[in-house]
Design an enzyme around this catalytic site. Structure first.
Site, short mmCIF file in Angstrom:
data_model
loop_
_atom_site.label_atom_id
_atom_site.label_comp_id
_atom_site.label_asym_id
_atom_site.label_seq_id
_atom_site.Cartn_x
_atom_site.Cartn_y
_atom_site.Cartn_z
N CYS A 116 3.04 -3.19 4.02
CA CYS A 116 2.18 -2.05 4.40
C CYS A 116 2.90 -1.34 5.55
O CYS A 116 4.09 -1.56 5.76
CB CYS A 116 0.77 -2.50 4.74
SG CYS A 116 0.60 -3.53 6.21
N THR A 173 2.75 -1.61 8.85
CA THR A 173 3.27 -2.55 9.85
C THR A 173 3.56 -3.93 9.28
O THR A 173 4.22 -4.74 9.94
CB THR A 173 2.21 -2.75 10.95
OG1 THR A 173 1.01 -3.24 10.33
CG2 THR A 173 1.91 -1.45 11.70
N HIS A 199 8.57 -30.47 9.20
CA HIS A 199 7.42 -29.63 9.57
C HIS A 199 6.23 -29.81 8.63
O HIS A 199 5.20 -29.15 8.82
CB HIS A 199 7.83 -28.16 9.59
CG HIS A 199 8.78 -27.83 10.69
ND1 HIS A 199 8.39 -27.71 12.00
CD2 HIS A 199 10.12 -27.64 10.67
CE1 HIS A 199 9.45 -27.43 12.76
NE2 HIS A 199 10.51 -27.39 11.97
N ASP A 249 0.87 -1.18 0.00
CA ASP A 249 0.00 0.00 0.00
C ASP A 249 0.91 1.23 0.00
O ASP A 249 2.14 1.13 -0.15
CB ASP A 249 -1.00 -0.04 1.17
CG ASP A 249 -0.35 0.19 2.53
OD1 ASP A 249 0.90 0.30 2.61
OD2 ASP A 249 -1.10 0.26 3.53
C1 RB5 Z 1 -2.14 2.59 6.50
O1 RB5 Z 1 -2.21 3.81 7.13
C2 RB5 Z 1 -1.84 1.48 7.51
O2 RB5 Z 1 -2.94 1.26 8.33
C3 RB5 Z 1 -1.46 0.21 6.80
O3 RB5 Z 1 -0.35 0.45 5.99
C4 RB5 Z 1 -1.06 -0.96 7.66
O4 RB5 Z 1 -0.10 -0.63 8.60
C5 RB5 Z 1 -2.16 -1.78 8.21
O5 RB5 Z 1 -1.96 -2.84 8.81
#
Ligand code: RB5
Length: 145
Positions: A65, A67, A132, A8
């Site tokens: 993304c 996190t 595994h 993203d």
């Molecule tokens: C976007 O702001 C953020 O929420 C997304 O990149 C991610 O961290 C969601 O898990």
């Protein structure tokens, strides 16, 4: 080796950096977007990446993304995807050795570029340990149930 990547907006800059890092090693990368810092929704890209990886055209996928959490959850909704959120060299290696992850997820707002390169390398250079397999089969059974 051919790798699919998607992110993203919060993962865009790290995606570009990791893509260039891999290209410099003559590793082919399919970039599934996003292609700018404009705000988008990570589920769209997690799904896109998951579907691409399950097409069989790629060795594995890299999802990014802010996190790494949201896009890994989304990718894991695609049948057959084992997306692992990795955050250090140990989790990167074990995601391959124990879980045979077919997608690794990175936190674009949490990792430096150099850290991300090390994690991708640790995953790529590890091998799945067949002992595994029984557990992975149990995950498949959950999907089929
Ligand atoms: C976007 O702001 C953020 O929420 C997304 O990149 C991610 O961290 C969601 O898990």
């Amino acid at each position: 080796m051919k790798i699919a990547m998607a992110s993203d907006h919060a993962g865009f800059e790290l995606k570009e950096a990791v893509k260039n890092y891999l290209n410099n090693q003559k590793i082919e990368v399919e970039d599934l977007g996003t292609y700018s810092l404009d705000s988008v929704d990570y589920p769209d890209y997690g799904k896109k990446l998951g579907v691409a990886v399950m097409s069989g055209s790629y060795d594995f996928g890299i999802a990014i993304c802010g996190t790494g959490i949201g896009i890994s959850i989304a990718a894991n909704k695609v049948h057959g995807i084992r997306a692992a959120l990795i955050y250090d060299k140990t989790t990167a290696r074990l995601a391959k050795e124990h879980n045979n992850a077919n997608v690794i997820a990175l936190g674009g707002r949490l990792l430096s570029k150099e850290e991300a390169y090390k994690l991708v390398d640790a995953f790529m250079h590890a091998s799945f340990e067949e002992r595994h397999l029984k557990r992975l089969n149990k995950i498949n059974e959950i999907e089929e149930s």
